[in-house]
Design a protein around this motif. Structure first.
Motif, PDB file in Angstrom:
ATOM      1  N   ILE A 138       0.823  -1.214   0.000  1.00  0.00           N
ATOM      2  CA  ILE A 138       0.000   0.000   0.000  1.00  0.00           C
ATOM      3  C   ILE A 138       0.855   1.261   0.000  1.00  0.00           C
ATOM      4  CG2 ILE A 138      -1.812  -1.219   1.269  1.00  0.00           C
ATOM      5  CD1 ILE A 138      -1.004   0.461   3.744  1.00  0.00           C
ATOM      6  N   LYS A 139       0.200   2.377  -0.358  1.00  0.00           N
ATOM      7  CA  LYS A 139       0.847   3.691  -0.349  1.00  0.00           C
ATOM      8  C   LYS A 139       0.328   4.504   0.829  1.00  0.00           C
ATOM      9  CE  LYS A 139       1.283   3.930  -5.407  1.00  0.00           C
ATOM     10  NZ  LYS A 139       0.891   4.706  -6.622  1.00  0.00           N
ATOM     11  N   TYR A 140       1.252   5.017   1.628  1.00  0.00           N
ATOM     12  CA  TYR A 140       0.876   5.868   2.748  1.00  0.00           C
ATOM     13  C   TYR A 140       2.066   6.755   3.091  1.00  0.00           C
ATOM     14  CZ  TYR A 140       3.524   2.467   5.542  1.00  0.00           C
ATOM     15  OH  TYR A 140       4.504   1.658   6.040  1.00  0.00           O
ATOM     16  N   GLY A 141       1.853   7.749   3.936  1.00  0.00           N
ATOM     17  CA  GLY A 141       2.931   8.653   4.310  1.00  0.00           C
ATOM     18  C   GLY A 141       2.513   9.530   5.466  1.00  0.00           C
ATOM     19  N   ARG A 142       3.374  10.431   5.878  1.00  0.00           N
ATOM     20  CA  ARG A 142       3.076  11.307   6.997  1.00  0.00           C
ATOM     21  C   ARG A 142       1.865  12.177   6.683  1.00  0.00           C
ATOM     22  NH1 ARG A 142       6.724  11.715  10.986  1.00  0.00           N
ATOM     23  NH2 ARG A 142       5.958  13.790  11.558  1.00  0.00           N
ATOM     24  N   SER A 143       0.939  12.213   7.620  1.00  0.00           N
ATOM     25  CA  SER A 143      -0.308  12.944   7.391  1.00  0.00           C
ATOM     26  C   SER A 143      -0.969  13.203   8.745  1.00  0.00           C
ATOM     27  CB  SER A 143      -1.242  12.113   6.497  1.00  0.00           C
ATOM     28  OG  SER A 143      -2.531  12.700   6.407  1.00  0.00           O
ATOM     29  N   ASP A 144      -1.894  14.176   8.774  1.00  0.00           N
ATOM     30  CA  ASP A 144      -2.668  14.394  10.003  1.00  0.00           C
ATOM     31  C   ASP A 144      -3.918  13.515  10.027  1.00  0.00           C
ATOM     32  OD1 ASP A 144      -4.299  15.592   8.138  1.00  0.00           O
ATOM     33  OD2 ASP A 144      -4.281  17.578   9.061  1.00  0.00           O
ATOM     34  N   THR A 145      -4.023  12.624   9.013  1.00  0.00           N
ATOM     35  CA  THR A 145      -5.119  11.655   8.936  1.00  0.00           C
ATOM     36  C   THR A 145      -4.558  10.248   9.100  1.00  0.00           C
ATOM     37  OG1 THR A 145      -6.413  13.060   7.453  1.00  0.00           O
ATOM     38  CG2 THR A 145      -6.956  10.724   7.477  1.00  0.00           C
ATOM     39  N   LEU A 146      -5.170   9.461   9.952  1.00  0.00           N
ATOM     40  CA  LEU A 146      -4.707   8.109  10.227  1.00  0.00           C
ATOM     41  C   LEU A 146      -5.700   7.083   9.716  1.00  0.00           C
ATOM     42  CD1 LEU A 146      -2.756   6.116  11.770  1.00  0.00           C
ATOM     43  CD2 LEU A 146      -4.328   6.350  13.717  1.00  0.00           C
ATOM     44  N   LEU A 147      -5.214   6.089   8.993  1.00  0.00           N
ATOM     45  CA  LEU A 147      -6.022   4.929   8.645  1.00  0.00           C
ATOM     46  C   LEU A 147      -5.813   3.913   9.770  1.00  0.00           C
ATOM     47  CD1 LEU A 147      -7.842   3.410   6.623  1.00  0.00           C
ATOM     48  CD2 LEU A 147      -5.758   2.426   5.654  1.00  0.00           C
ATOM     49  N   TYR A 148      -6.868   3.675  10.537  1.00  0.00           N
ATOM     50  CA  TYR A 148      -6.791   2.832  11.734  1.00  0.00           C
ATOM     51  C   TYR A 148      -7.662   1.601  11.544  1.00  0.00           C
ATOM     52  CZ  TYR A 148      -7.295   1.587  16.712  1.00  0.00           C
ATOM     53  OH  TYR A 148      -7.311   0.933  17.927  1.00  0.00           O
ATOM     54  N   THR A 149      -7.045   0.426  11.444  1.00  0.00           N
ATOM     55  CA  THR A 149      -7.804  -0.797  11.170  1.00  0.00           C
ATOM     56  C   THR A 149      -8.449  -1.377  12.433  1.00  0.00           C
ATOM     57  OG1 THR A 149      -6.006  -2.391  11.557  1.00  0.00           O
ATOM     58  CG2 THR A 149      -6.101  -1.354   9.375  1.00  0.00           C
ATOM     59  N   GLY A 150      -7.917  -1.045  13.607  1.00  0.00           N
ATOM     60  CA  GLY A 150      -8.438  -1.649  14.836  1.00  0.00           C
ATOM     61  C   GLY A 150      -8.162  -3.140  14.923  1.00  0.00           C
ATOM     62  N   LEU A 151      -7.371  -3.659  13.975  1.00  0.00           N
ATOM     63  CA  LEU A 151      -6.958  -5.073  13.907  1.00  0.00           C
ATOM     64  C   LEU A 151      -8.100  -6.041  13.627  1.00  0.00           C
ATOM     65  CD1 LEU A 151      -4.422  -5.293  16.902  1.00  0.00           C
ATOM     66  CD2 LEU A 151      -4.024  -4.501  14.568  1.00  0.00           C
ATOM     67  N   MET A 152      -9.279  -5.526  13.286  1.00  0.00           N
ATOM     68  CA  MET A 152     -10.427  -6.417  13.151  1.00  0.00           C
ATOM     69  C   MET A 152     -10.290  -7.388  11.976  1.00  0.00           C
ATOM     70  SD  MET A 152     -12.295  -5.920  15.719  1.00  0.00           S
ATOM     71  CE  MET A 152     -13.705  -6.873  15.208  1.00  0.00           C
ATOM     72  N   TYR A 153      -9.868  -6.893  10.817  1.00  0.00           N
ATOM     73  CA  TYR A 153      -9.674  -7.801   9.683  1.00  0.00           C
ATOM     74  C   TYR A 153      -8.558  -8.805   9.986  1.00  0.00           C
ATOM     75  CZ  TYR A 153     -12.797  -5.441   6.426  1.00  0.00           C
ATOM     76  OH  TYR A 153     -13.913  -4.944   5.796  1.00  0.00           O
ATOM     77  N   GLN A 154      -7.507  -8.330  10.640  1.00  0.00           N
ATOM     78  CA  GLN A 154      -6.362  -9.190  10.932  1.00  0.00           C
ATOM     79  C   GLN A 154      -6.695 -10.319  11.896  1.00  0.00           C
ATOM     80  OE1 GLN A 154      -6.540  -5.880  10.793  1.00  0.00           O
ATOM     81  NE2 GLN A 154      -4.538  -4.877  10.715  1.00  0.00           N
ATOM     82  N   LEU A 155      -7.711 -10.122  12.738  1.00  0.00           N
ATOM     83  CA  LEU A 155      -8.059 -11.142  13.737  1.00  0.00           C
ATOM     84  C   LEU A 155      -8.905 -12.285  13.171  1.00  0.00           C
ATOM     85  CD1 LEU A 155      -8.867  -8.763  16.723  1.00  0.00           C
ATOM     86  CD2 LEU A 155      -7.038 -10.473  16.663  1.00  0.00           C
ATOM     87  N   MET A 156      -9.593 -12.052  12.081  1.00  0.00           N
ATOM     88  CA  MET A 156     -10.510 -13.067  11.553  1.00  0.00           C
ATOM     89  C   MET A 156      -9.822 -14.382  11.173  1.00  0.00           C
ATOM     90  SD  MET A 156     -13.511 -11.908  11.928  1.00  0.00           S
ATOM     91  CE  MET A 156     -12.808 -11.186  13.429  1.00  0.00           C
ATOM     92  N   PRO A 157      -8.607 -14.372  10.588  1.00  0.00           N
ATOM     93  CA  PRO A 157      -7.956 -15.653  10.273  1.00  0.00           C
ATOM     94  C   PRO A 157      -7.641 -16.491  11.508  1.00  0.00           C
ATOM     95  CG  PRO A 157      -6.991 -13.868   8.997  1.00  0.00           C
ATOM     96  CD  PRO A 157      -7.872 -13.229  10.017  1.00  0.00           C
ATOM     97  N   TYR A 158      -7.427 -15.850  12.649  1.00  0.00           N
ATOM     98  CA  TYR A 158      -7.172 -16.584  13.887  1.00  0.00           C
ATOM     99  C   TYR A 158      -8.471 -17.202  14.407  1.00  0.00           C
ATOM    100  CZ  TYR A 158      -2.697 -14.167  13.735  1.00  0.00           C
ATOM    101  OH  TYR A 158      -1.471 -13.695  13.336  1.00  0.00           O
ATOM    102  N   THR A 159      -9.565 -16.468  14.246  1.00  0.00           N
ATOM    103  CA  THR A 159     -10.878 -17.002  14.619  1.00  0.00           C
ATOM    104  C   THR A 159     -11.202 -18.243  13.802  1.00  0.00           C
ATOM    105  OG1 THR A 159     -11.655 -14.771  15.167  1.00  0.00           O
ATOM    106  CG2 THR A 159     -13.332 -16.454  14.807  1.00  0.00           C
ATOM    107  N   GLU A 160     -10.918 -18.180  12.507  1.00  0.00           N
ATOM    108  CA  GLU A 160     -11.169 -19.321  11.617  1.00  0.00           C
ATOM    109  C   GLU A 160     -10.358 -20.540  12.039  1.00  0.00           C
ATOM    110  OE1 GLU A 160     -12.376 -21.461   8.035  1.00  0.00           O
ATOM    111  OE2 GLU A 160     -13.229 -19.878   9.262  1.00  0.00           O
ATOM    112  N   ASN A 161      -9.099 -20.308  12.390  1.00  0.00           N
ATOM    113  CA  ASN A 161      -8.238 -21.428  12.769  1.00  0.00           C
ATOM    114  C   ASN A 161      -8.670 -22.032  14.103  1.00  0.00           C
ATOM    115  OD1 ASN A 161      -6.082 -22.986  11.765  1.00  0.00           O
ATOM    116  ND2 ASN A 161      -4.670 -22.093  13.239  1.00  0.00           N
ATOM    117  N   MET A 162      -9.115 -21.192  15.032  1.00  0.00           N
ATOM    118  CA  MET A 162      -9.602 -21.692  16.323  1.00  0.00           C
ATOM    119  C   MET A 162     -10.862 -22.524  16.144  1.00  0.00           C
ATOM    120  SD  MET A 162      -8.927 -18.522  18.955  1.00  0.00           S
ATOM    121  CE  MET A 162      -9.543 -19.450  20.353  1.00  0.00           C
ATOM    122  N   GLU A 163     -11.727 -22.104  15.236  1.00  0.00           N
ATOM    123  CA  GLU A 163     -12.940 -22.872  14.988  1.00  0.00           C
ATOM    124  C   GLU A 163     -12.614 -24.238  14.377  1.00  0.00           C
ATOM    125  OE1 GLU A 163     -16.940 -24.058  14.445  1.00  0.00           O
ATOM    126  OE2 GLU A 163     -15.798 -22.896  15.883  1.00  0.00           O
TER     127      GLU A 163
END
Length: 403
Positions: A138-163
């Motif tokens: 991805i493209k990103y850089g210094r800015s007064d705006t933050l893209l904040y994922t909250g880790l929600m997408y990143q956590l789903m693969p762990y949920t799948e594996n636990m199930e």
């Protein structure tokens, strides 16, 4: 009046409004999906809440009420149909706070594991490096705006594996394993993400960035240092821990004027809940569809069934997602929609996997009646519903519609 006495008073006031009319039974997702178990319906939670108050004030809590309240999805749809304004979700939140404060013996071991992980790793599950691979694309850089994922997408693969692990080991052995990890949280570091789900969620995050880039939006990211927003601390009733935790998160976020979120849960907790506990909170919080330029899309010509995430409805209604999908497709909704939406069942996945699966099947069937093309704007909803068939994330669909 002590803080605990205030909590008990809130429980009494909310629960005693119930007149047992049963209107909420018709809309509560956990009622039908539990085989019509009265302990797992909104009305049952209101009545049990009053019993909890009486037991504590007269003697002590001896009832094992964990399943009644931890199974609540916090969709708050019951509030929309209740003639006296009872919010069973609020009652569940209060009782969970009481359990976390005074009756930890009633706590689910899975909850303890998650709480300890958040405190130690700033995430419900310690994330592996592969969960950050999307950052290299991805493209990103210094800015007064933050893209904040909250880790929600990143956590789903762990949920799948636990199930998958639960199905392989069986409920009893899996529960023993979780109980051990809840006592020794370092065991959770051995968790691994599901590869197929990891590729899918990484691609979705890349697509969200592509959409923002195409719309001319510049932003920064926190990368490996991004903390979880603390949502489950709040949801499981650990309010004092939540207050302490979000102070640290806010000290990071306050370096930015704007925060762009990518999932409804993070959007909701930052925009509405942080302000209750951080008086000087002054960050503008957005969902990424707020910034998308509709002119960059071409109409797909498709009819899609749109699933309303619970956290985009109720008293905090957000229509940005449905508006953007309506600009590229004919978006239709199932009978249960908007503030009467039907939860995907995802929030119950870890504690009540069978109940969660039943709820997701019910919702999937409601959606598939409208269209084979099912769209949602929430990673939890996408994961939960896709166990029944093909479900598209909003960003993945929109990328295909770029001119």
């Amino acid at each position: 009046m002590t803080e605990f006495e205030k909590i008990l008073n809130d429980l009494k006031n909310e629960s005693s409004k119930c007149i047992s009319c049963g209107f909420c039974d018709s809309v509560c997702p956990t009622y039908k999906s539990s085989g019509y178990d009265m302990a797992k319906t909104a009305r049952g939670r209101a009545q049990t809440g009053l019993n909890v108050f009486r037991e504590i004030t007269l003697n002590d809590l001896s009832l094992n009420v964990s399943d009644t309240f931890y199974s609540c999805l916090d969709c708050h749809v019951c509030l929309q149909v209740c003639p006296t304004g009872v919010d069973a979700g609020k009652i569940s939140d209060i009782v969970k706070a009481i359990i976390s404060e005074k009756y930890k013996k009633l706590q689910k071991p899975e909850v303890n594991l998650i709480i300890e992980n958040i405190k130690k790793y700033k995430s419900p599950v310690p994330l592996k490096k592969v969960s950050y691979e999307w950052l290299g694309h991805i493209k990103y850089g210094r800015s007064d705006t933050l893209l904040y994922t909250g880790l929600m997408y990143q956590l789903m693969p762990y949920t799948e594996n636990m199930e998958r692990m639960r199905k392989k080991l069986g409920n009893k052995l899996f529960h023993i394993m979780i109980s051990m990890a809840s006592v020794i949280p370092v065991f959770s570091r051995f968790g691994r993400p599901d590869k197929r789900m990891l590729d899918r969620t990484n691609n979705t995050l890349i697509h969200i960035v592509e959409l923002l880039n195409k719309s001319g939006i510049s932003f920064d990211v926190l990368g490996y240092n991004e903390p979880y927003p603390g949502t489950l601390l709040y949801d499981y009733g650990y309010i004092n821990d939540f207050k302490d935790y979000i102070t640290g998160v806010y000290n990071i976020l306050k370096n930015y004027k704007k925060v762009i979120t990518v999932d409804p849960h993070t959007y909701n907790i930052l925009r509405y809940e942080y302000k209750k506990y951080i008086p000087d909170f002054n960050i503008d919080v957005y969902y990424y569809t707020d910034f998308l330029n509709k002119s960059m899309f071409t109409n797909s010509g498709k009819t899609v069934a749109f699933h309303d995430p619970c956290h985009f409805q109720g008293n905090t209604e957000y229509n940005g997602a449905i508006n953007i999908i309506s600009s590229v497709a004919k978006a239709v909704k199932p009978e249960r929609n908007s503030n009467l939406t039907y939860c995907c069942g995802g929030p119950d996945e870890l504690l009540y996997p069978d109940l969660s699966m039943n709820i997701s099947k019910n919702r999937y069937n409601q959606l598939i009646e409208k269209s084979q093309n099912i769209i949602t704007a929430c990673p939890i909803c996408s994961y939960s519903l896709s166990r029944n068939g093909n479900v598209n994330d909003l960003a993945d669909f929109l990328v295909k519609c770029i001119k």
